[in-house]
Design an enzyme around this catalytic site. Structure first.
Site, PDB file in Angstrom:
ATOM      1  N   HIS A 291      -3.541  -5.348   0.398  1.00  0.00           N
ATOM      2  CA  HIS A 291      -2.993  -5.822   1.680  1.00  0.00           C
ATOM      3  C   HIS A 291      -2.977  -7.356   1.741  1.00  0.00           C
ATOM      4  O   HIS A 291      -3.990  -7.957   2.086  1.00  0.00           O
ATOM      5  CB  HIS A 291      -3.825  -5.268   2.838  1.00  0.00           C
ATOM      6  CG  HIS A 291      -3.634  -3.797   3.034  1.00  0.00           C
ATOM      7  ND1 HIS A 291      -2.639  -3.282   3.824  1.00  0.00           N
ATOM      8  CD2 HIS A 291      -4.280  -2.744   2.509  1.00  0.00           C
ATOM      9  CE1 HIS A 291      -2.683  -1.967   3.796  1.00  0.00           C
ATOM     10  NE2 HIS A 291      -3.675  -1.603   2.999  1.00  0.00           N
TER      11      HIS A 291
ATOM     12  N   GLU B 292      -1.716  -9.109   3.952  1.00  0.00           N
ATOM     13  CA  GLU B 292      -1.705  -9.566   5.346  1.00  0.00           C
ATOM     14  C   GLU B 292      -3.099  -9.740   5.939  1.00  0.00           C
ATOM     15  O   GLU B 292      -3.240 -10.343   6.996  1.00  0.00           O
ATOM     16  CB  GLU B 292      -0.879  -8.598   6.215  1.00  0.00           C
ATOM     17  CG  GLU B 292      -1.485  -7.215   6.444  1.00  0.00           C
ATOM     18  CD  GLU B 292      -1.231  -6.222   5.308  1.00  0.00           C
ATOM     19  OE1 GLU B 292      -0.918  -6.663   4.190  1.00  0.00           O
ATOM     20  OE2 GLU B 292      -1.355  -5.007   5.546  1.00  0.00           O
TER      21      GLU B 292
ATOM     22  N   CYS C 269       0.839  -1.200   0.000  1.00  0.00           N
ATOM     23  CA  CYS C 269       0.000   0.000   0.000  1.00  0.00           C
ATOM     24  C   CYS C 269       0.877   1.255   0.000  1.00  0.00           C
ATOM     25  O   CYS C 269       1.576   1.512  -0.961  1.00  0.00           O
ATOM     26  CB  CYS C 269      -0.972  -0.062   1.178  1.00  0.00           C
ATOM     27  SG  CYS C 269      -2.298   1.139   1.036  1.00  0.00           S
TER      28      CYS C 269
END
Ligand code: XMP
Length: 528
Positions: A183, A185, A97
């Site tokens: 993202h 994660e 990001c």
């Protein structure tokens, strides 16, 4: 000391924290995938990173760096920046990001502000590359986006993926520098783990060095080496998961040369002292000193109303009691503390020196300096859930492993205004009822913390036919991941009703019960 430490360090991946809400999550995901990963502030010195990159394998070598997201845009005047030399380190980088936008901005990409951005679920269209190996056969995969700025163009980079409002949603430049706008994660990015796995193992060529069993074995060996054949260790035991795990690790390393000290400060939950004594004397057969200091604490707290002042009084008295115990024991050179990873991060964020590794706000933080102890902090690299796994591996009973966190200042953190015997009784009894009802209804293990608080507010009630003034008790039940943020739990009304009825019926002096519905921020979890 510092140099000795780095010799022992594992090879690792570093996550540079630019303040993104998911920075911690990146670290955790990488660890879950089996690679030791550390969070560092975005402005960590480039020479520290260079030194890490230049080490040999097995000496704490940095094998890759991930740049996190951020609430800032790269064109904002105060946006967080790392050294531009990061792109010359020669180690694989992955920008996520904001991290990707920063790398793009550094290397000739065009990042624009004020476009549509994307928030939430999006579909990534990707091309073949090491980063997306095995992600899906269709060349598309659902990803989670959260960005206002956009990488519009990136001359010289290989565009590896795009999405509806992200023409450059993934890129590669200079062989080993990658960026993704989404993202990986977060769980909503369905193949996020695979993407991170590819980065860690295919691109960074990491070794799998992070398992709980390996951690336990290594921690025990390290403690043994550090303490030496004759050294003695003192460990402050609160009965909570962090200090218990620390104590058991040290005990497994040096046995009887460890003495634990448990201070009954009169601010404990019901039955807590007996439980800690039973567990540690019987199950682990440890040397345990129990100091009954109830009256000393209550005396010292008399009339102290301010929350910070109360903490100070309690902290100081803990130190005095530890000092007294250390002097009685004689020749104790080491102090074991249950500092965990978020404690260190918090301290670093607060601007304290990481190298001193003494947490400024820790209960016994002043003690090592005063008495010249060397600190042993065997779980300082672990997150709470990892500590729970270590505790399980060590045979610490589930009752201790799964209990909610309890603050160092004990019930004093839950009593607004001065601490009195009456308010302590009300807080303790009402908290027990809250816990009992949560356990009975199966909610206890689903929430982060649950307790009752009491202050100096009175409200009118009726008892039989008579009006009666009584205290107001507030129930606080929160969900949280790392206690950095928290939200109140939407408990069923029937359960709240049962708690309220029991508290007003069973706890003398209470007429009203309320439920705390503030999140953190702006509130904190504990009221004081
Ligand atoms: P707050 O109230 O700041 O709490 O939102 C965040 C988490 O930390 C715990 N807490 C403490 N733990 N010593 C501790 O060991 C303390 O002084 C302390 N104060 C708060 C709190 O219970 C919550 O889990």
């Amino acid at each position: 000391m510092q140099e000795e430490r780095s010799e022992r360090e594992k090879d690792k991946v570093v996550v540079l924290d630019f303040g993104g809400q998911y920075s911690h999550l990146i670290v955790r995901r990488c660890r879950e995938l089996g690679v030791y990963t550390e969070l560092m502030p975005y402005d960590v010195s480039i020479t520290e990173l260079e030194r890490g990159v230049q080490r040999n394998r097995g000496e704490g070598k940095i094998r890759g760096i991930i740049l996190s997201g951020s609430p800032f845009g790269v064109h904002e005047p105060d946006s967080p920046r790392c050294s531009t030399r990061i792109v010359d380190l020669g180690v694989p980088l992955l920008g996520i990001c904001y991290g990707a936008q920063l790398l793009a901005a550094l290397l000739g990409g065009v990042v624009t502000t004020g476009g549509k951005g994307e928030f939430g679920r999006s579909e990534l269209m990707f091309t073949d590359s090491a980063l997306f190996e095995g992600v899906s056969e269709t060349g598309t995969t659902p990803v989670w986006m959260s960005h206002g700025d956009v990488i519009e163009r990136f001359e010289g980079a290989e565009i590896l993926g795009s999405a509806a409002n992200a023409p450059v949603a993934a890129f590669r430049i200079r062989e080993r520098i990658y960026g993704v706008q989404f993202h990986p994660e977060v769980h909503h990015t369905e193949r996020g783990d695979r993407i991170l796995w590819n980065f860690l193992y295919s691109i960074c060529d990491c070794e799998r060095n992070w398992t709980i069993a390996a951690f336990v074995a290594e921690a025990i060996t390290t403690i043994r080496a550090e303490v030496g054949p004759d050294g003695k260790v003192l460990c402050g035991l609160s009965g909570g998961i962090d200090s218990s795990t620390t104590a058991v690790l040290v005990y497994k390393a040096i046995g009887d040369r460890l003495t634990c000290i448990f201070v009954d400060n009169g601010l404990l939950r019901e039955g807590e002292r007996e439980e800690v004594e039973n567990t540690f004397r019987k199950s682990f057969k440890m040397n345990l000193i129990v100091v009954d200091a109830q009256s000393r604490f209550l005396e010292a707290l008399k009339g102290v109303r301010d929350a910070e002042a109360k903490r100070k009084v309690i902290g100081e008295l803990f130190i005095t009691i530890f000092e007294e115990a250390a002097q009685k024991l004689g020749d104790v050179a080491f102090l074991a503390q249950g500092t965990i990873y978020p404690d260190r991060i918090e301290s670093a964020k607060a601007g304290s020196a990481r190298s001193s590794r003494i947490k400024s706000h820790h209960n016994v933080g002043a003690l090592p300096e005063r008495l010249g102890f060397t600190l042993i902090e065997p779980i300082e690299e672990l997150y709470k859930d990892e500590v729970r796994e270590v505790a399980k591996d060590l045979g610490i009973p589930a009752q201790i492993r799964n209990q909610h966190p309890f603050p160092g200042p004990g019930l004093a953190a839950r009593i607004m205004g001065a601490v009195t015997e009456e308010k302590l009784r009300i807080c303790r009894d009402a908290s027990r009822i809250v816990e009992e009802e949560l356990k009975r209804s199966g909610w206890y293990d689903k929430v982060w913390q649950a307790f009752a608080t009491v202050g100096d507010d009175f409200a009118t009630g009726v008892l039989g036919d008579a009006r009666k003034e009584g205290r107001l008790v507030t129930i606080r039940v929160v969900e949280s991941k790392e206690a950095m943020t928290a939200d109140f739990v939407k408990l069923p009304y029937e359960l709240l009703e049962r708690m309220s009825n029991r508290i007003t019926n069973e706890v003398k002096g209470v007429t009203w019960v309320t439920y705390a519905i503030s999140s953190k921020p702006p509130a904190t979890i504990e009221p004081c």
